[in-house]
Write a protein that holds these residues in place. Structure first.
Motif, PDB file in Angstrom:
ATOM      1  N   ASN A 150       0.815  -1.040  -0.038  1.00  0.00           N
ATOM      2  CA  ASN A 150       0.036  -0.086  -0.003  1.00  0.00           C
ATOM      3  C   ASN A 150       0.922   1.303  -0.090  1.00  0.00           C
ATOM      4  N   GLY A 151       1.977   1.052  -0.817  1.00  0.00           N
ATOM      5  CA  GLY A 151       2.896   2.290  -0.878  1.00  0.00           C
ATOM      6  C   GLY A 151       3.979   2.649   0.092  1.00  0.00           C
ATOM      7  N   ALA A 152       3.771   1.879   1.013  1.00  0.00           N
ATOM      8  CA  ALA A 152       4.866   1.689   2.150  1.00  0.00           C
ATOM      9  C   ALA A 152       5.890   0.551   1.978  1.00  0.00           C
ATOM     10  N   GLN A 153       7.243   1.006   2.300  1.00  0.00           N
ATOM     11  CA  GLN A 153       8.133  -0.182   2.151  1.00  0.00           C
ATOM     12  C   GLN A 153       7.870  -1.083   3.402  1.00  0.00           C
ATOM     13  N   VAL A 154       8.055  -2.228   3.218  1.00  0.00           N
ATOM     14  CA  VAL A 154       7.734  -3.127   4.206  1.00  0.00           C
ATOM     15  C   VAL A 154       9.030  -4.219   4.600  1.00  0.00           C
ATOM     16  N   GLN A 155       9.581  -4.525   3.226  1.00  0.00           N
ATOM     17  CA  GLN A 155      10.801  -5.519   3.473  1.00  0.00           C
ATOM     18  C   GLN A 155      11.663  -5.663   2.188  1.00  0.00           C
ATOM     19  N   GLN A 156      12.651  -6.379   2.133  1.00  0.00           N
ATOM     20  CA  GLN A 156      13.767  -6.382   1.145  1.00  0.00           C
ATOM     21  C   GLN A 156      13.816  -8.061   1.111  1.00  0.00           C
ATOM     22  N   SER A 157      13.775  -8.701  -0.240  1.00  0.00           N
ATOM     23  CA  SER A 157      13.782  -9.925  -0.432  1.00  0.00           C
ATOM     24  C   SER A 157      14.627 -10.079  -1.935  1.00  0.00           C
ATOM     25  N   ALA A 158      15.083 -11.243  -1.926  1.00  0.00           N
ATOM     26  CA  ALA A 158      16.281 -11.894  -3.007  1.00  0.00           C
ATOM     27  C   ALA A 158      16.015 -12.906  -3.689  1.00  0.00           C
ATOM     28  N   ARG A 159      16.181 -13.209  -4.838  1.00  0.00           N
ATOM     29  CA  ARG A 159      16.308 -14.499  -5.526  1.00  0.00           C
ATOM     30  C   ARG A 159      17.459 -15.178  -5.052  1.00  0.00           C
ATOM     31  N   PRO A 160      17.370 -16.649  -4.864  1.00  0.00           N
ATOM     32  CA  PRO A 160      18.503 -17.268  -4.357  1.00  0.00           C
ATOM     33  C   PRO A 160      19.632 -17.266  -5.580  1.00  0.00           C
ATOM     34  N   VAL A 161      19.525 -17.155  -6.654  1.00  0.00           N
ATOM     35  CA  VAL A 161      20.252 -17.039  -7.907  1.00  0.00           C
ATOM     36  C   VAL A 161      19.997 -16.027  -8.895  1.00  0.00           C
ATOM     37  N   ALA A 162      20.549 -14.935  -8.996  1.00  0.00           N
ATOM     38  CA  ALA A 162      20.013 -13.943 -10.001  1.00  0.00           C
ATOM     39  C   ALA A 162      20.299 -14.459 -11.418  1.00  0.00           C
ATOM     40  N   GLY A 163      19.232 -14.228 -12.278  1.00  0.00           N
ATOM     41  CA  GLY A 163      18.977 -14.620 -13.605  1.00  0.00           C
ATOM     42  C   GLY A 163      19.222 -16.195 -13.924  1.00  0.00           C
ATOM     43  N   ALA A 164      19.019 -17.052 -12.853  1.00  0.00           N
ATOM     44  CA  ALA A 164      19.078 -18.420 -13.159  1.00  0.00           C
ATOM     45  C   ALA A 164      17.652 -18.923 -13.836  1.00  0.00           C
ATOM     46  N   ARG A 165      17.692 -20.104 -14.509  1.00  0.00           N
ATOM     47  CA  ARG A 165      16.511 -20.698 -14.892  1.00  0.00           C
ATOM     48  C   ARG A 165      15.744 -21.779 -14.098  1.00  0.00           C
ATOM     49  N   LEU A 166      14.664 -21.736 -13.786  1.00  0.00           N
ATOM     50  CA  LEU A 166      13.995 -22.611 -13.102  1.00  0.00           C
ATOM     51  C   LEU A 166      14.095 -24.104 -13.812  1.00  0.00           C
ATOM     52  N   SER A 167      14.628 -25.318 -13.268  1.00  0.00           N
ATOM     53  CA  SER A 167      14.728 -26.386 -14.218  1.00  0.00           C
ATOM     54  C   SER A 167      13.989 -27.551 -13.285  1.00  0.00           C
ATOM     55  N   SER A 168      13.558 -27.454 -12.227  1.00  0.00           N
ATOM     56  CA  SER A 168      12.714 -28.347 -11.390  1.00  0.00           C
ATOM     57  C   SER A 168      12.018 -27.843 -10.424  1.00  0.00           C
TER      58      SER A 168
END
Length: 392
Positions: free
Chosen positions: A224-242
């Motif tokens: 709702n317009g207010a920052q709440v948290q920071q999140s990251a992918r486990p591997v940047a730019g990787a392809r989901l394979s399974s």
């Protein structure tokens, strides 16, 4: 950066341009040749295994490998690269053309109708910005597939929304907006991995928005317009394979439960913790190889397995922020090729990461994040409304 591209009136940008022949010209043969087949390399693939599965005879497979080896190290064949080939209609075990497209846009082409020699062609690659806004009327996987959007975004959103939304509770009336960039060939073929820049999920009275300045940076989540948290992918730019669920094990060959999701990437690719937490295990685990477990509180634990190495200083008791590097992708444990096995456990039980994720701590949004948020809203036709219904 996505932000710069969005602010620059937006059209398609050419990233590589030394084009000699189009893929259509390269693959145009006589009527005696069958249509071109295509295979995107996945972990564990070799040139020989791909061609063998396609029914190509052993002598011709060896000949193709030797010719390509003159210009390319086949041991570096990796997920995301694309193999294309055509065979003769009257003998499908005989190759007519073979092409290996690497992720930097180099096409290695073999013409079996001529004296065999590998040709290197620098294929034109375009950077295309895409956006989609839709009402969710099916599963998120199905909705993305129907719009020719990356299905891996379903897993990304679950990991990045980090405890704010339980994806089991989606009612089918939510409005979704996505912005991303992808590399394409002139014929429209997508190469490499798409980069998500912005996502919005409107659920009931809540508006969740994710923005990032670059692929290397964690996402900032706004509610709702207010920052709440920071999140990251486990591997940047990787392809989901399974994905999570029952599958045929790539090594054992038997059908068994897969307790997480796998991201295909080269050995040595950095692995990041998806949310803030405390390392509770860093060592070797049977089947998993080198493994790190991170406790996020509330009974939520994330597991990162098959690592080639741990980052310096990683040990039980170490506290981490979302996006902190914890190790590198590898192929340790019971695995057919390099990938990250990412697992979420709730009260000790493996849980589908699409349905439940850890809750990282609050982060501070940078000015560029705020600018990106504004640009993304304008681009997807959304303005945040206050309690009176006034647009702001």
């Amino acid at each position: 950066m996505i932000l710069q591209a969005l602010l620059t009136a937006g059209a398609i940008a050419v990233t590589t341009s030394s084009h000699a022949e189009t893929p259509a010209e390269l693959t145009h043969l006589t009527e005696a040749v069958a249509p071109m087949s295509r295979h995107e390399v996945v972990p564990g693939d070799t040139l020989d295994s791909i061609l063998s599965h396609a029914g190509i005879g052993a002598p011709l497979r060896t000949e193709a490998a030797l010719a390509i080896s003159d210009v390319f190290d086949l041991s570096t064949l990796s997920p995301g690269q694309i193999l294309r080939w055509s065979v003769f209609s009257d003998d499908p075990s005989q190759l007519a053309r073979l092409s290996l497209l690497t992720q930097d846009g180099t096409d290695i082409v073999l013409d079996f109708t001529q004296p065999l020699e590998a040709s290197l062609i620098k294929t034109e690659i375009l950077l295309r910005d895409r956006r989609e806004t839709f009402i969710l009327d099916s599963s998120l996987f199905e909705a993305l597939a129907a719009r020719d959007a990356p299905e891996s975004f379903a897993v990304d959103l679950a990991a990045l929304l980090a405890g704010q939304i339980d994806f089991r509770d989606l009612e089918g009336t939510e409005r979704i907006a996505l912005m991303w960039s992808e590399n394409i060939l002139p014929d429209g073929t997508v190469v490499g991995d798409p980069q998500l820049a912005y996502a919005r999920v409107e659920k009931n009275k809540d508006i969740f928005e994710l923005v990032t300045g670059s692929v290397e940076e964690p996402f900032i989540l706004f509610r709702n317009g207010a920052q709440v948290q920071q999140s990251a992918r486990p591997v940047a730019g990787a392809r989901l394979s399974s994905v999570f669920g029952k599958r045929r094990h790539p090594v054992l060959g038997t059908r068994r439960m897969h307790t997480g999701v796998d991201y295909a990437a080269r050995t040595g690719t950095p692995v990041s913790v998806t949310g803030a937490g405390t390392v509770v295990f860093a060592g070797t685990m049977r089947g998993y190889g080198r493994t790190i477990d991170v406790d996020h509180g509330g009974g939520v634990l994330t597991r990162y397995a098959h690592l080639s190495r741990f980052a310096a200083g990683i040990a039980p008791g170490v506290e981490l922020n979302a996006g902190a590097r914890i190790g590198d992708v590898g192929a340790t444990g019971l695995v057919s090729g390099p990938n990250l096995h990412y697992e979420v456990r709730i009260d000790g039980k493996p849980t589908d990461p699409i349905k439940k994720t850890p809750a990282p701590r609050t982060a501070i949004a940078k000015p560029t994040d705020r600018v990106m948020l504004t640009v993304a809203r304008l681009s997807t036709g959304y303005f945040l409304r206050d309690d009176t219904g006034t647009e702001s």
